[in-house]
Write a protein that holds these residues in place. Structure first.
Motif, PDB file in Angstrom:
ATOM      1  N   ILE A  48     -10.232 -16.714  45.346  1.00 39.92           N
ATOM      2  CA  ILE A  48     -10.454 -15.305  44.991  1.00 39.92           C
ATOM      3  C   ILE A  48     -11.684 -14.812  45.754  1.00 39.92           C
ATOM      4  CG2 ILE A  48     -11.074 -13.754  43.096  1.00 39.92           C
ATOM      5  CD1 ILE A  48      -9.312 -15.538  41.289  1.00 39.92           C
ATOM      6  N   GLY A  49     -11.577 -13.606  46.297  1.00 38.71           N
ATOM      7  CA  GLY A  49     -12.665 -13.009  47.062  1.00 38.71           C
ATOM      8  C   GLY A  49     -12.480 -13.112  48.564  1.00 38.71           C
ATOM      9  N   LYS A  50     -11.599 -13.998  49.007  1.00 38.64           N
ATOM     10  CA  LYS A  50     -11.343 -14.140  50.450  1.00 38.64           C
ATOM     11  C   LYS A  50     -10.555 -12.924  50.933  1.00 38.64           C
ATOM     12  CE  LYS A  50      -9.741 -17.424  53.840  1.00 38.64           C
ATOM     13  NZ  LYS A  50     -10.716 -17.886  54.717  1.00 38.64           N
ATOM     14  N   GLY A  55      -0.648 -10.287  58.301  1.00 35.71           N
ATOM     15  CA  GLY A  55      -0.103 -11.267  59.219  1.00 35.71           C
ATOM     16  C   GLY A  55      -0.853 -12.579  59.269  1.00 35.71           C
ATOM     17  N   GLU A  56      -2.029 -12.652  58.631  1.00 32.71           N
ATOM     18  CA  GLU A  56      -2.787 -13.899  58.619  1.00 32.71           C
ATOM     19  C   GLU A  56      -2.223 -14.878  57.586  1.00 32.71           C
ATOM     20  OE1 GLU A  56      -7.316 -14.214  59.431  1.00 32.71           O
ATOM     21  OE2 GLU A  56      -7.021 -12.468  58.144  1.00 32.71           O
ATOM     22  N   GLU A  69       3.377 -22.303  56.014  1.00 29.07           N
ATOM     23  CA  GLU A  69       2.368 -21.326  55.618  1.00 29.07           C
ATOM     24  C   GLU A  69       3.071 -20.077  55.104  1.00 29.07           C
ATOM     25  OE1 GLU A  69      -1.456 -22.105  58.386  1.00 29.07           O
ATOM     26  OE2 GLU A  69       0.201 -21.072  59.374  1.00 29.07           O
ATOM     27  N   PHE A  70       2.386 -19.364  54.208  1.00 33.38           N
ATOM     28  CA  PHE A  70       2.837 -18.021  53.877  1.00 33.38           C
ATOM     29  C   PHE A  70       1.733 -17.058  54.271  1.00 33.38           C
ATOM     30  CE2 PHE A  70       0.906 -19.455  49.933  1.00 33.38           C
ATOM     31  CZ  PHE A  70       0.248 -18.343  49.426  1.00 33.38           C
ATOM     32  N   TYR A  71       2.119 -15.808  54.522  1.00 29.14           N
ATOM     33  CA  TYR A  71       1.247 -14.850  55.191  1.00 29.14           C
ATOM     34  C   TYR A  71       0.970 -13.630  54.321  1.00 29.14           C
ATOM     35  CZ  TYR A  71       2.555 -17.782  59.084  1.00 29.14           C
ATOM     36  OH  TYR A  71       2.756 -18.856  59.896  1.00 29.14           O
ATOM     37  N   VAL A  74       0.162  -7.541  53.817  1.00 30.14           N
ATOM     38  CA  VAL A  74      -0.805  -6.441  53.848  1.00 30.14           C
ATOM     39  C   VAL A  74      -2.199  -7.056  53.889  1.00 30.14           C
ATOM     40  CG1 VAL A  74       0.670  -4.795  52.625  1.00 30.14           C
ATOM     41  CG2 VAL A  74      -0.885  -6.229  51.328  1.00 30.14           C
ATOM     42  N   GLY A  75      -3.110  -6.382  54.569  1.00 30.82           N
ATOM     43  CA  GLY A  75      -4.480  -6.870  54.596  1.00 30.82           C
ATOM     44  C   GLY A  75      -5.205  -6.513  53.315  1.00 30.82           C
ATOM     45  N   GLY A  76      -6.173  -7.347  52.940  1.00 38.82           N
ATOM     46  CA  GLY A  76      -6.955  -7.042  51.754  1.00 38.82           C
ATOM     47  C   GLY A  76      -7.696  -8.248  51.217  1.00 38.82           C
TER      48      GLY A  76
END
Length: 127
Positions: A48-50, A55-56, A69-71, A74-76
């Motif tokens: 939590i907090g990362k 797409g990362e 891996e899962f991606y 959405v960024g956040g």
């Protein structure tokens, strides 16, 4: 054929996204993804907090067949992780659309608008 709920948005990397009432975005794996993985035996979730860009890689899902891996569709910033799925990974196989992995506070709502609707995602997995 995979189940594809129309109220969700999808990434071509086989994650689903559901906007929550508080503005957060819940992210999980699609029915297509869990079928391709097979029996899920382990899930590694982020802290939590990362923060992630769209797409990362966010975490890892391991099955009896492979690790994948899962991606972040959405960024956040990660505001919650589903500890229940970490303890009971086969929930992904049993209820892929009820089993969220992470919740993000989105940094850019346009990321969500770029995701696929159910019809477009169906076309991607049909290829």
């Amino acid at each position: 054929m995979s189940l594809i709920p129309s109220e969700l948005r999808y990434a071509e990397s086989h994650e689903w996204v559901r906007p929550e009432a508080d503005g957060a975005m819940s992210i999980g794996l699609t029915d297509h993804a869990q079928k391709a993985l097979g029996d899920v035996v382990f899930v590694e979730l982020p802290v939590i907090g990362k923060t992630f860009e769209a797409g990362e890689p966010v975490g890892t899902v391991e099955s009896v067949k492979a690790a994948s891996e899962f991606y972040a569709p959405v960024g956040g910033e990660v505001i919650a992780v589903n500890d229940e799925v970490a303890e009971d990974p086969e929930l992904i196989n049993q209820e892929p659309y009820d089993t969220w992995l992470v919740r993000l506070k989105p940094s850019n709502t346009s990321d969500y608008e770029k995701l696929l609707d159910a019809t477009a995602y169906q076309a991607v997995i049909a290829e």
